[in-house]
Scaffold this active site. Structure first.
Site, PDB file in Angstrom:
ATOM      1  N   LYS A  36      35.711  46.746  56.380  1.00 11.95           N
ATOM      2  CA  LYS A  36      35.554  48.043  57.018  1.00 11.95           C
ATOM      3  C   LYS A  36      34.685  47.902  58.272  1.00 11.95           C
ATOM      4  O   LYS A  36      35.055  48.376  59.364  1.00 11.95           O
ATOM      5  CB  LYS A  36      34.912  49.045  56.038  1.00 11.95           C
ATOM      6  CG  LYS A  36      34.827  50.471  56.569  1.00 11.95           C
ATOM      7  CD  LYS A  36      33.877  51.329  55.744  1.00 11.95           C
ATOM      8  CE  LYS A  36      34.398  51.641  54.360  1.00 11.95           C
ATOM      9  NZ  LYS A  36      35.216  52.876  54.332  1.00 11.95           N
ATOM     10  N   ARG A  53      28.438  53.784  53.408  1.00 16.11           N
ATOM     11  CA  ARG A  53      29.585  53.300  52.632  1.00 16.11           C
ATOM     12  C   ARG A  53      29.512  51.777  52.461  1.00 16.11           C
ATOM     13  O   ARG A  53      29.088  51.073  53.371  1.00 16.11           O
ATOM     14  CB  ARG A  53      30.898  53.616  53.355  1.00 16.11           C
ATOM     15  CG  ARG A  53      31.287  55.072  53.405  1.00 16.11           C
ATOM     16  CD  ARG A  53      32.661  55.195  54.067  1.00 16.11           C
ATOM     17  NE  ARG A  53      33.154  56.575  54.072  1.00 16.11           N
ATOM     18  CZ  ARG A  53      32.919  57.441  55.041  1.00 16.11           C
ATOM     19  NH1 ARG A  53      32.189  57.103  56.104  1.00 16.11           N
ATOM     20  NH2 ARG A  53      33.404  58.668  54.970  1.00 16.11           N
ATOM     21  N   GLY A  87      37.467  52.102  45.636  1.00 14.14           N
ATOM     22  CA  GLY A  87      36.896  52.956  44.597  1.00 14.14           C
ATOM     23  C   GLY A  87      35.918  52.267  43.677  1.00 14.14           C
ATOM     24  O   GLY A  87      35.407  52.873  42.734  1.00 14.14           O
ATOM     25  N   MET A 103      32.974  50.716  44.502  1.00 14.75           N
ATOM     26  CA  MET A 103      31.555  50.862  44.820  1.00 14.75           C
ATOM     27  C   MET A 103      31.259  52.277  45.307  1.00 14.75           C
ATOM     28  O   MET A 103      32.151  53.108  45.411  1.00 14.75           O
ATOM     29  CB  MET A 103      31.162  49.809  45.862  1.00 14.75           C
ATOM     30  CG  MET A 103      31.126  48.414  45.232  1.00 14.75           C
ATOM     31  SD  MET A 103      30.638  47.147  46.392  1.00 14.75           S
ATOM     32  CE  MET A 103      32.057  47.076  47.441  1.00 14.75           C
ATOM     33  N   ARG A 123      42.856  49.155  58.290  1.00 13.23           N
ATOM     34  CA  ARG A 123      43.028  47.830  57.675  1.00 13.23           C
ATOM     35  C   ARG A 123      44.514  47.553  57.545  1.00 13.23           C
ATOM     36  O   ARG A 123      45.321  48.505  57.566  1.00 13.23           O
ATOM     37  CB  ARG A 123      42.356  47.767  56.303  1.00 13.23           C
ATOM     38  CG  ARG A 123      42.873  48.783  55.335  1.00 13.23           C
ATOM     39  CD  ARG A 123      42.048  48.802  54.054  1.00 13.23           C
ATOM     40  NE  ARG A 123      42.507  49.895  53.199  1.00 13.23           N
ATOM     41  CZ  ARG A 123      41.798  50.409  52.219  1.00 13.23           C
ATOM     42  NH1 ARG A 123      40.581  49.970  51.961  1.00 13.23           N
ATOM     43  NH2 ARG A 123      42.294  51.369  51.477  1.00 13.23           N
ATOM     44  N   HIS A 175      56.629  29.621  24.924  1.00 13.38           N
ATOM     45  CA  HIS A 175      58.015  29.178  25.043  1.00 13.38           C
ATOM     46  C   HIS A 175      58.880  30.276  25.635  1.00 13.38           C
ATOM     47  O   HIS A 175      59.650  30.054  26.574  1.00 13.38           O
ATOM     48  CB  HIS A 175      58.528  28.777  23.649  1.00 13.38           C
ATOM     49  CG  HIS A 175      59.966  28.374  23.638  1.00 13.38           C
ATOM     50  ND1 HIS A 175      60.977  29.248  23.352  1.00 13.38           N
ATOM     51  CD2 HIS A 175      60.553  27.187  23.936  1.00 13.38           C
ATOM     52  CE1 HIS A 175      62.133  28.607  23.440  1.00 13.38           C
ATOM     53  NE2 HIS A 175      61.905  27.359  23.789  1.00 13.38           N
ATOM     54  N   SER A 202      58.027  12.135  39.939  1.00 12.56           N
ATOM     55  CA  SER A 202      58.063  13.599  39.891  1.00 12.56           C
ATOM     56  C   SER A 202      56.926  14.027  38.970  1.00 12.56           C
ATOM     57  O   SER A 202      56.883  13.623  37.800  1.00 12.56           O
ATOM     58  CB  SER A 202      59.411  14.070  39.354  1.00 12.56           C
ATOM     59  OG  SER A 202      59.426  15.480  39.289  1.00 12.56           O
ATOM     60  N   CYS A 229      58.035  18.848  39.184  1.00 18.91           N
ATOM     61  CA  CYS A 229      59.063  19.594  38.479  1.00 18.91           C
ATOM     62  C   CYS A 229      58.481  20.403  37.333  1.00 18.91           C
ATOM     63  O   CYS A 229      59.205  20.851  36.463  1.00 18.91           O
ATOM     64  CB  CYS A 229      60.163  18.665  37.991  1.00 18.91           C
ATOM     65  SG  CYS A 229      59.576  17.405  36.861  1.00 18.91           S
ATOM     66  N   TYR A 247      59.022  17.109  47.782  1.00 17.65           N
ATOM     67  CA  TYR A 247      59.718  18.323  47.348  1.00 17.65           C
ATOM     68  C   TYR A 247      59.022  18.951  46.150  1.00 17.65           C
ATOM     69  O   TYR A 247      58.242  18.292  45.454  1.00 17.65           O
ATOM     70  CB  TYR A 247      61.186  18.027  47.015  1.00 17.65           C
ATOM     71  CG  TYR A 247      61.402  17.178  45.783  1.00 17.65           C
ATOM     72  CD1 TYR A 247      61.460  17.762  44.502  1.00 17.65           C
ATOM     73  CD2 TYR A 247      61.549  15.800  45.877  1.00 17.65           C
ATOM     74  CE1 TYR A 247      61.645  16.985  43.380  1.00 17.65           C
ATOM     75  CE2 TYR A 247      61.730  15.019  44.751  1.00 17.65           C
ATOM     76  CZ  TYR A 247      61.781  15.615  43.507  1.00 17.65           C
ATOM     77  OH  TYR A 247      61.958  14.850  42.387  1.00 17.65           O
TER      78      TYR A 247
END
Lengths: 914, 914
Positions: B31, B101, B110, B112, B352, B478, B804, B871, B891
């Site tokens: 802010k 503030r 909201g 603080m 913002r 799972h 991998s 992977c 990758y």
């Protein structure tokens, strides 16, 4: 090495000088290096040459061919032999005969091939006969050459029982035909006929003639001996003894000398002192008028050098005695030799440092120091006393005569894995509860606990039993680990046992033993015997622990004490014990400088009701009530432990195992009334307990809710344990003992986990010390037993005051290998060279060891005086102790009975690096 | 920072210039930094100053005191405000009022406290009344100050429902007493009386007077706002959003402007464009004649800026529109603003970057590029489109109206863990077998599989179901993992569900649903509804996968395509799919550049009879027969997979799970006739099967006989799988497709393990290619999923052609934490800040990540072009994808539905480092 640079592949020796020496074992093999050395120090050695191990490597890398330079170098060396021996290879008047023997860097007795009498053919044999004045000798030598050559070089060796044993069959038939009892009963004519039969058989079987050219024979022998490096027996042997296949073997080609020219000849092997119990004096076996192989073959019973040689051949005896002294003076160690006496003259064919038992190793080392041959520091060299062999001085043993009797009278049952050394005998008992009942009735009851496998529930039964025998599990199974910890004799994985708990029988083949029958187990060898084989305790333990023998009455103990004094002067690594209250005194007797691991859950197993109440409790308050009942037990235990250990540091690990180790379906099944008992005790419905049992069940307990994860979710457990520790410490401190508790948080992986627990411990310590009005110096640290803990050691060491590597769990997680489950493949892995050693016995240095190094560097990076130890089973393994020294740990901690071994290992690695 | 050096703690802003700017968020908070920035770019902002976050840190480090310099710096800034605003703090003629503030680095809406109207007391209130010409306004402002101050600074805020709400109670009673409906119905006299009542209540409750000195008020407010940084709500919020407690908050003290001076005044909040679907145009809420808090409080229903402000306040509307454009031009992003209109003039109180949905994020980013405000590269910045939010474009959703209806009509049942995004509705089905049966009968059957938990046995049922709902398990159970893999909607751990398989009911409180009843689940939120809430598929998926919408008919799809084009232009990390045959086509549609993980066991689960036969077989030959039956199935599967993937590389992992996943006591219990069926099929006694089941049971399956350990002990399995792969590859190659199989050995920890398997694979490949007369280019590599493999990567890479990282298992072993068992503590750990994030969702960079770096360095050290991927599930997690880019992987591989997310993440990290 490039062949273009003219590498030296052949090392000549003879006539008091040699190209090589004893330091060149990697290149010349043990035998070759020592043949050179003996030449150099002026001992009588038949001339010869060594073909290096590099040729073996070349041979396997280049499709069984030799470096081009080899031929010329061999030819030159041959001339040297001829010159020194005054004979000529292939001469029909004065023929030189050769032997061709393997010789690897490490001795591999009997694994590879040897060929003797090379150089004989239809012409030279006649010359030899004339020269020796002994026709039968010459033809017998020729017969032996063809037999060995046919078998070794030409592939006629019977490998299996069903294979035809060509030469022995012919020999056997010949002896029958002529009515000869021994080979030596055969006449020169018989032997000449045998040679003809042998040669025609070679031709028939192989399609090739036996080579008559001596040089062809020699090269054939060399190729075959190199080839035998990779035979199955040799491969298996190297695997078992950890010898790399890549080393290769050297080959020694040497002039033949003959122990079988007549009665002024002999052949033998010997030791420069006794290697069984270590006593002084030359001893060995010899045969008059025999060739070397006859001593080993066991056809004739050899005589003892120390008893009869002085009469049979006084000159030779004198020479041998002198040679023995010269060898010990030179090698500064007991030697194991081979010799031949040819017409009254001793020829040395081999010398090497002698193998010895643990008993002998200690005595010889101490004696050599006392004789002024070596210094105490030299006595500590690892090769003189393999640290593990100290075990033989500590464990009970079978009375040797009684064991021999048992082996012979059919009492032998089976062989399992020798998991806990020692010998034990007792009545078969299948259940821990039965053991306890028997013990209640008779405190001197002799029992062997026989189980398919053991679990923590069996702990009290295991303590009572003299020994433990299981049908399943490996060297790192529960039974094996706990036995080693307790110093109990143990055999595991004896799969031939068929154990029927219901019928209370152990069946091996047709033999059936019942509960209560006597059984005896040899934890050194893994042998199991039916019946009672009497044992006797080790003398050292009688002095140290039982105090049944006075120190001054035991020479064995005095030597042990002398050795350990040197050990403690040289080592820098400290040694502590993994021990709870009941083994603390014992650990001090074995030289523990503190406790490195006191597992508080061992105390919990004695108070299962309370811990189960704590588990079932569903509020913090209810848990608090149950824990309050445990507090006094823990405190009393710790008080006793602190008193015993005095000012030595004592590391206490907080509760570690998952809760289901204390309460699971398995417990409820085993004890049908347990559920109702617990429900009554807690005043809850059975369903509540069953639900809780279900809740705490885990798929992978090793990776579950255990270690500090318990103390974090249930902080009241940690608070209770910390209170018990500090109340005990304050009480003992008040009595004037300067206690040093070290509180250890298990299984921390995140520094936040450690910090959470450390705060509870430190807050509780402050509270208790304020209440008691005493200050106690203490440390709070953690076990490093997860890869993450090692990787993030820098973070953890910011607040942790010490580390202790828990290498059991660290190995399990780093290798992803549960020691309860690796039985399915570890055997296959070891047999097939997938894995070099059991990683639960010896630290896996590349994997786990690298993590340890990362942990040490990280920890000391954040706190340069961080105290670091190890408290896994590896703390008592010599190779692992040495590794711990090398990476800079402050101490190792191991089971009480491993402490002397760890101390010796620590000294050995310190001496090696000085 | 030392206070002695004269640190600047106070940053002034006002009158078109400011000490700070937008880049200073860490110091000034979001802010404060933006208030400064708006001043700098000439927007109307009431003057004020920001107290830095460093003061907050000092405040907490120094027992709630301030740096000594602060007072003087604040006094100086106050003079600045007075100068700019032309008013004086505490003046009884022209009083300046202030607001106070909080303003943290990251927005914490909201959480603080705020205090308005500071500076009012019995004197200044009269001056304000006179100045404003509005007595009621002035006394209402005073009344509000005392209320806020009393609650926030003096501790009178009701924290719980049962606490007394002092001020609201008095206000309520006053309104009742005077017959006022709204606060605004109260007269100046009523408000004056209320002020008196409020003040006396403050005195009564706190024992202290409400402070009349404006400076005391200001410092009291500052202290309270700093104090609110550590209130419970704020702590929980930060934990949930990963904001460090150490950051602290800044405080903004600012001149008050008033939206409640009359009907030419207003207050409001707004967005410079729509953040729900992303459409252009200013929109927001406002209230005429109101103070800011009233809009949020919801007492009056606000009006819409875009609809009525142009009529209510045309000047203000024009100013706002202009400000909005200026803000977007300056910030190059959509802004979320707060404003007050005081007598026709707009004052900005906050701006913002606006939060937005995934839909809006994509549209706004693409639109901003098209409008020329940003470049495509800027559009890819991670803050604009959190990569995870792309999910919203891919998953089916509930029809919004229907869902709202369901929320309101009592259909809501419970909320679980949102494990698989999307919305799904279907009939309750409890068993996979029932799902299969229903599917056989009706291919369009709509089912939700409702289970306590799922296991691999449920896989086929899960595929058929629209969604999965479980009562147990966490985000990595799972069910959760497989659902994400399948792109299925899934809610797990919905513990309020009481599932009774026997009765076939799901009970939540008093509601009972039966099998066959409709149920609906929202995988975005975790909400479960009874009944059928209609869903609709995502437009992008309809175009990409179902092809039910043409690309040219979908603006949403075109924007997605445009974005992904930019993504692919910028990323360097490749993205592959974790997919078997049945998801391969889908993965290509999502942009997969290959398959990174094809789990062969998924195919095995379709042929349980054969695999069980293989398991029970006790000879190599019998196993070979069973495997021969599996070969054609595997080959056909691979053939189809290769055809679908074309020239893209396809990584096939050999059999990984322990054998008991295919045959265990659990299976025998679930299928009572299975034992006899197997016995008949195999022609063996039931006991043989039971014994085998017992043999393969494991204590810690994760650390047991699985992965390459199976293929090593049973080489015929590896040989069969390799044969299937290469027969398929050869067949496809013959059809002209240049296949690139990459065969992956699972769970290797020792290079010897890899070498053992690689030899079988390469030998089989050579054999098959010779048989088929085709050459196929292929690689053999390994998963790095054990700590040892990473630590010894240098050794393994000597023969392995690719790596991998299997980060699921690597996380389990490195942390010693089983994802099946961490439920017992992970919740506690996350709530109590022991662990920052679920390590199974986001890579634990300090632990697992460090091992990965060691693995990459080791591997590339031995083979500098080593191809390395990942992977594990982490391959689809944005933070983890970025980490993988940073450590140099080639990758990532993830479930098909995560591919667009991984692609975007890869582009974002590439853009960030450019």
């Amino acid at each position: 090495m490039s062949t273009a640079t003219g590498t030296k592949y052949v090392y000549f020796f003879g006539d008091g000088k040699a190209d090589g020496n004893a330091t060149m074992k990697p290149l010349l093999g043990g035998k070759g290096a020592n043949l050179a050395e003996m030449n150099n120090i002026g001992l009588p050695v038949p001339a010869g040459f060594t073909v290096t191990t590099e040729v073996c490597t070349y041979f396997y890398d280049n499709d069984h061919t030799y470096p081009p330079e080899l031929k010329e170098q061999v030819a030159e060396a041959m001339q040297g032999i001829e010159r020194v021996m005054g004979a000529e290879f292939g001469s029909t008047t004065n023929p030189l005969l050769l032997s061709c023997r393997s010789g690897a860097r490490e001795s591999m007795p009997g694994m590879m091939d040897t060929i003797l009498n090379i150089g004989l053919n239809d012409e030279t044999v006649e010359a030899l006969a004339k020269q020796a004045g002994n026709e039968a000798f010459a033809w017998d030598s020729y017969r032996r050459l063809i037999q060995m050559y046919g078998e070794v070089v030409m592939g006629m060796k019977p490998e299996n029982k069903e294979d035809e044993d060509y030469f022995e069959d012919i020999l056997h038939k010949k002896k029958e035909a002529v009515g000869a009892e021994f080979d030596s009963d055969l006449s020169a004519d018989h032997l000449r006929e045998l040679v003809a039969d042998f040669k025609s058989t070679v031709k028939r079987v192989t399609g090739k003639d036996f080579p008559s050219d001596p040089l062809d024979q020699m090269w054939g022998a060399v190729g075959a001996v190199f080839g035998s490096w990779m035979n199955d027996r040799a491969m298996v042997y190297r695997r078992d003894y950890g010898i790399p296949h890549s080393w290769g073997t050297a080959i020694n080609v040497q002039a033949m000398v003959f122990g079988n020219l007549g009665d002024d000849c002999a052949t033998g092997v010997g030791l420069t002192r006794d290697c069984s119990m270590g006593g002084p004096g030359f001893n060995g076996d010899y045969l008059i008028n025999a060739q070397g192989e006859d001593v080993v073959a066991g056809i004739r019973t050899p005589k003892l050098v120390e008893e009869t040689l002085i009469e049979d051949a006084p000159d030779a005896f004198e020479q041998l005695t002198e040679i023995g002294q010269k060898l010990e003076q030179h090698y500064k160690d007991v030697q194991d030799i081979e010799f031949t006496v040819q017409r009254g003259t001793v020829w040395m064919l081999q010398t090497r440092n002698a193998k010895r038992t643990g008993f002998a190793a200690v005595r010889i080392a101490v004696d050599l120091v006392n004789e002024g041959l070596i210094t105490p520091k030299e006595a500590l060299e690892a090769r003189r006393i393999p640290a593990d062999d100290l075990n033989q001085l500590l464990q009970p043993i079978f009375d040797p005569a009684a064991k021999k009797q048992a082996q012979e009278d059919g009492s032998y049952l089976a062989t399992g894995i020798n998991a806990g050394p020692g010998a034990a005998t007792g009545k078969i008992c299948f259940h821990a509860a039965d053991a306890e009942a028997a013990y209640e009735e008779d405190r001197d009851v002799q029992l062997i606990l026989v189980r398919r496998e053991t679990s923590p529930e069996d702990l009290r039964g295991m303590r009572i039993a003299n020994g433990i025998l299981t049908a399943f599990g490996g060297a790192s199974s529960h039974a094996a680990l706990v036995s080693r910890q307790m110093g109990k004799t143990c055999i595991v994985g004896c799969s031939e046992l068929d154990i029927d708990y219901h019928e209370a029988t152990v069946t091996v083949g047709e033999k059936v033993l019942k509960g209560g029958d006597w059984i005896s187990i040899d934890g050194f060898t893994g042998e199991v015997f039916a019946g009672q084989v009497p044992t006797k305790p080790s003398e050292v333990v009688e002095v140290l622990i039982h105090k049944t023998i006075k120190p001054e009455d035991s020479e064995a103990f005095q030597r042990y004490e002398q050795l350990m004094k040197w050990v403690d002067e040289h080592r820098t690594l400290q040694v502590r014990a993994n021990a709870e209250t009941d083994h603390a005194a014992e650990s001090v007797a074995f030289g523990a400088e503190g406790v490195g691991l006191c597992r508080t859950e061992h105390m919990f197993f004695n108070h299962l009701d309370e811990i189960r109440e704590m588990i079932i409790a569903d509020t913090k308050e209810a848990r608090g009530l149950a824990l309050a009942k445990l507090l006094p037990f823990q405190r009393d235990d710790f008080t006793e432990l602190f008193r015993t250990m005095g000012e030595r540091p004592v590391t206490i690990r907080l509760l570690d195992p998952p809760l289901h180790e204390f309460l699971s379906e398995h417990h409820l099944e085993e004890q049908p009334d347990l559920l109702h008992k617990l429900a009554d005790m807690m005043g809850v419905a059975s369903e509540v307990i069953l639900r809780r049992v279900e809740e705490i069940k885990e798929s992978n307990p090793m990776l579950g809710h255990r270690g500090c994860r318990l103390g974090i979710v249930f902080p009241e457990i940690t608070a209770m344990q910390a209170r018990a520790i500090f109340e005990a410490a304050c009480a003992v401190k008040k009595d004037g003992i300067d206690v040093h508790p070290e509180v250890m948080v298990p299984l921390a992986g995140f520094s936040s986990e450690f910090d959470n627990q450390a705060k509870i411990i430190r807050d509780t310590a402050a509270e208790v010390m304020k209440e008691q009005g005493v200050e106690v110096e203490y440390l709070v640290g953690t076990m490093i037993e997860l890869p993450r803990a090692a990787l993030c050691a820098d973070q953890i060491a910011k607040t942790a005051e010490f580390f202790s590597f828990g290498t059991n769990d660290l190995t399990q997680t780093t290798l992803g290998m549960s020691r309860d489950d690796y039985g399915g493949f570890i055997g296959y892995y070891q047999e097939n060279d997938i894995i070099p050693a059991d990683p639960f016995q010896t630290i896996d240095q590349d994997g786990v060891g690298r993590l340890m190094k990362i942990g040490v560097e990280g920890g000391r990076g954040s706190r340069d005086d961080l105290k670091i130890g190890i408290c896994g089973e590896h703390g008592g393994d010599p190779a692992s102790v040495m590794f711990c020294h090398n990476i800079g740990l402050n101490y190792v901690s191991c089971s009480p009975f491993r402490i002397p071994i760890a101390r010796l290992s620590a000294a050995q690695v310190a001496v090696a690096e000085e």
